[in-house]
Scaffold this motif. Structure first.
Motif, PDB file in Angstrom:
ATOM      1  N   ALA A  35     -33.070 -52.712 -22.747  1.00 23.37           N
ATOM      2  CA  ALA A  35     -34.198 -51.788 -22.625  1.00 23.37           C
ATOM      3  C   ALA A  35     -33.897 -50.700 -21.606  1.00 23.37           C
ATOM      4  O   ALA A  35     -34.198 -49.514 -21.823  1.00 23.37           O
ATOM      5  N   LEU A  36     -33.321 -51.078 -20.489  1.00 31.45           N
ATOM      6  CA  LEU A  36     -32.971 -50.090 -19.470  1.00 31.45           C
ATOM      7  C   LEU A  36     -31.860 -49.166 -19.955  1.00 31.45           C
ATOM      8  O   LEU A  36     -31.813 -47.995 -19.594  1.00 31.45           O
ATOM      9  N   SER A  37     -30.971 -49.708 -20.771  1.00 27.79           N
ATOM     10  CA  SER A  37     -29.912 -48.882 -21.351  1.00 27.79           C
ATOM     11  C   SER A  37     -30.508 -47.768 -22.194  1.00 27.79           C
ATOM     12  O   SER A  37     -30.072 -46.615 -22.139  1.00 27.79           O
ATOM     13  N   GLN A  38     -31.499 -48.124 -22.971  1.00 26.76           N
ATOM     14  CA  GLN A  38     -32.151 -47.121 -23.810  1.00 26.76           C
ATOM     15  C   GLN A  38     -32.810 -46.043 -22.955  1.00 26.76           C
ATOM     16  O   GLN A  38     -32.721 -44.847 -23.250  1.00 26.76           O
ATOM     17  N   ARG A  39     -33.470 -46.462 -21.897  1.00 27.79           N
ATOM     18  CA  ARG A  39     -34.128 -45.496 -21.015  1.00 27.79           C
ATOM     19  C   ARG A  39     -33.106 -44.593 -20.332  1.00 27.79           C
ATOM     20  O   ARG A  39     -33.310 -43.372 -20.210  1.00 27.79           O
ATOM     21  N   GLN A  40     -31.983 -45.178 -19.899  1.00 32.49           N
ATOM     22  CA  GLN A  40     -30.920 -44.398 -19.263  1.00 32.49           C
ATOM     23  C   GLN A  40     -30.403 -43.327 -20.218  1.00 32.49           C
ATOM     24  O   GLN A  40     -30.169 -42.181 -19.825  1.00 32.49           O
ATOM     25  N   SER A  41     -30.174 -43.722 -21.463  1.00 29.85           N
ATOM     26  CA  SER A  41     -29.646 -42.774 -22.449  1.00 29.85           C
ATOM     27  C   SER A  41     -30.603 -41.616 -22.676  1.00 29.85           C
ATOM     28  O   SER A  41     -30.190 -40.468 -22.837  1.00 29.85           O
ATOM     29  N   GLU A  42     -31.886 -41.918 -22.707  1.00 31.48           N
ATOM     30  CA  GLU A  42     -32.882 -40.864 -22.889  1.00 31.48           C
ATOM     31  C   GLU A  42     -32.854 -39.881 -21.720  1.00 31.48           C
ATOM     32  O   GLU A  42     -32.891 -38.656 -21.914  1.00 31.48           O
TER      33      GLU A  42
END
Length: 672
Positions: free
Chosen positions: A148-155
């Motif tokens: 989930a944090l990976s997705q937020r980082q990418s955004e």
């Protein structure tokens, strides 16, 4: 750093002691950008060593674990992380609003400084989650949190920071020259700027780059590679009649440390058969996807050949890497065959070997009553401290500080990432080492290796977050030099010719595996990536490419009438499927050969020109990523761009070690 460092352990995969830094990126953009997305950290790292180390045992509870409190987070699940990330997002949004499209008008120095601070904040979260998860791979809740944090980082990166490297690359030369003239302090970041601008011919449009970044946690290679990693960590093997199962780390450790040829052969059979089936098919799907993505991006970004993308990231010309590979084929393979012929003769005399199998490749040489007793953690620390101190008190002090500050996660444990690595993280927080320590001499070498990476990081931190990480061509310098220091120290303390030969044979195992074996890995990748253009690859096809590369570098097995010292390659066909480098960092593996030969040459330089050598080496390490390999080696009187550099390095380094071993083996009557 934005890129997470992982070094592969040089044992059963590299058969030596470390994660070499994973200098990878999701596209052709500079590697430090990639870690925004919390992608798997393997490069390797460990060397270093990220790979499967042979020096691992059953779980230990009394060995030191690392202390991650330096990150400032109480738990991977704490609200502190979410708040930190949202604050970072706001800073990134403000950064974009202030600077996008205005780098030629505003201060480029201020923009880079702001970018660096935002990047450090993001890497703090990325690295903390990586390190936490790597000792808890069986924690699905943590995996979900990390995703989930990976997705937020990418955004955050895609929406607000992706543009920056592209705009710097597109700056007019005259505008950039004016920026340097108006603010000479900008030269501090020259290597960072140059790296971004080297990528200009291979950058895509902002919209495309953003789309690639934002989508990467959901689609593409990363989910497959992450699944492959976990499948490997869950593998268990039955070795004993009592039915007790062991993980891959224990299996590899037992195979490499056993003096029983039949048991070693059984271990390899159990490993190869265990990798067959679902694991091999998963590995094939992952590797086929990685190779397909590499193929498409090479075309889209207009790279000249398969390795050009990696070479550019390493600031190393294609022709230098090609020269290395040619040199290993011409000079390294004959030395490799000489060594294994010697080892075969010794094992026949000492262990009654009837056939020299692939499972005997890393077999211990047990002669003259040389002790194979386990080495305690405390003794290992003392050995590395002493070895470093004899060469460099400063390096020794840094090593001791890493131990005392609990920067090393020592024991093997179920659910823990295999192998070893050193993560640089960011200045002021890192470095941190992951080991799988079982008390073998190989483990001492691994500790020396990974600690070399740690010393390298600490020395290079003075260059700042964006520039402290060295190119792969230099990233293994301190780690392998650390191994060499400890090895020569142990060799000097040998009490007999038998012990001296034992140590020499073990060291040559390491060098052969980090030079010849790694180049055979590169050849396997070349075959795979070339074939991928014709369609998806099956596990059976990958088996064939693996065996083809093996025979190219070690010869056709003797029982088939070939010229190899090995009588049989049985139970080797699926071993490609547990090498994580192929999935995480395509065409990374040559860096081990590059580094080992450079360090061997540096060590010979040290023996003949000790005056001021330590200072020159520490200066090289302190330069981090601000010097390319040619400029870094210039003060030592070395020219790695020379067409004869690699063959001369092989002769002086590996050749001399083999000569020493052959001479002693003849004196002791083990060979004619």
């Amino acid at each position: 750093m934005l890129r997470f460092f992982t070094r592969s352990v040089l044992s059963l995969i590299v058969a030596s002691a470390s994660t070499c830094p994973a200098r990878s990126s999701s596209a052709s953009r500079p590697a430090f950008i990639a870690a925004f997305a919390l992608s798997p950290p393997s490069a390797p790292s460990t060397s270093c060593q990220a790979t499967m180390t042979a020096s691992v045992a059953a779980e230990s509870t009394d060995l030191p674990r690392w202390d991650l409190s330096r990150f400032g987070f109480s738990s991977p699940f704490s609200d502190e992380i979410d708040l930190h990330l949202e604050e970072t997002a706001k800073l990134a949004e403000a950064f974009k609003a202030k600077y996008e499209g205005k780098l030629g008008e505003l201060s480029l120095l201020s923009a880079i400084q702001d970018y660096e601070e935002i990047s450090k904040r993001k890497t703090l979260v990325s690295s903390y989650l990586h390190l936490s998860y790597d000792v808890s791979l069986d924690d699905d809740t943590l995996k979900k949190r990390k995703g989930a944090l990976s997705q937020r980082q990418s955004e955050i990166y895609g929406d607000n920071l992706e543009w920056f490297s592209l705009d710097v690359a597109e700056l007019d030369d005259a505008v950039l020259a004016s920026q340097y003239e108006n603010d000479p302090s900008l030269t501090k970041f020259k290597s960072f700027i140059d790296e971004l601008r080297r990528q200009k011919p291979h950058n895509l449009s902002k919209d495309v780059e953003r789309a690639l970044t934002v989508r990467s946690p959901y689609v593409g290679n990363r989910p497959l590679v992450s699944f492959f990693d976990k499948e490997l960590s869950l593998m268990r093997f039955k070795l004993d009649e009592d039915g007790k199962e062991v993980n891959m780390e224990v299996l590899l450790s037992r195979m490499q440390s056993s003096n029983d040829a039949a048991f070693r052969a059984k271990c390899l059979q159990v490993l190869n058969e265990g990798l067959a089936g679902s694991v091999s098919r998963t590995a094939a799907l992952s590797l086929s996807s990685v190779a397909g993505g590499w193929l498409v991006e090479n075309k889209e970004r207009k790279y000249i050949n398969l390795r050009s993308r990696r070479n550019l990231d390493n600031n190393c010309p294609d022709e230098v890497v090609d020269s290395l590979l040619v040199g290993v084929r011409s000079a390294g393979i004959p030395l490799c065959k000489r060594f294994y012929t010697l080892k075969k003769g010794i094992l026949q005399k000492t262990q009654g070997l009837d056939k020299f199998r692939w499972s005997d490749r890393n077999a211990p040489i047990d002669i003259g009553g040389v002790s194979n007793e386990k080495i305690s953690w405390e003794a290992a620390v003392a050995m590395v401290k002493k070895g470093y101190n004899q060469f460099s008190p400063k390096m020794s002090e840094m090593f001791v500080s890493m131990v005392e500050e609990k920067r090393i996660d020592v024991p093997a444990a179920n659910g823990k990432k295999g192998g070893a690595y050193c993560a640089g993280v960011i200045p002021g927080v890192g470095p941190f080492q992951l080991l799988n320590f079982d008390g073998t001499k190989q483990d001492v070498a691994t500790l020396a290796h990974e600690s070399g990476h740690g010393v390298h990081d600490i020395l290079a931190y003075e260059q700042g977050y964006l520039q402290y990480h060295p190119p792969l061509t230099l990233a293994e310098t301190a780690s392998i030099f650390g191994e060499m220091i400890v090895f020569r120290d142990l060799l000097a303390q040998s009490s007999s010719k038998e012990e001296e030969l034992t140590l020499l044979m073990s060291k040559i195992d390491d060098v052969v595996n980090s030079v010849v074996r790694q180049c055979s890995f590169d050849r396997f990748e070349e075959l795979v990536h070339t074939a991928r253009e014709k369609g998806e690859l099956s596990a059976d096809e990958l088996d064939e490419y693996w065996m083809s590369a093996l025979r190219e570098y070690y010869g056709k097995e003797g029982d088939a009438g070939g010229d190899s010292p090995f009588d049989s390659y049985e139970n080797t066909s699926h071993l490609w499927s547990y090498v994580p480098h192929f999935h995480h960092v395509p065409f990374y593996v040559y860096s081990y050969a590059f580094a080992d030969l450079v360090v061997g040459t540096l060590y010979n330089n040290f023996l003949t020109n000790k005056e001021g050598f330590e200072g020159r080496l520490l200066a090289l390490l302190s330069a981090g990523g601000t010097k390319d390999f040619a400029n870094a080696l210039g003060p030592f009187g070395l020219d790695p761009t020379s067409s004869t550099f690699w063959t001369e390095a092989l002769t002086a380094h590996l050749g001399e070690l083999v000569n020493e071993a052959e001479k002693i083996a003849k004196e002791l009557g083990y060979v004619e």
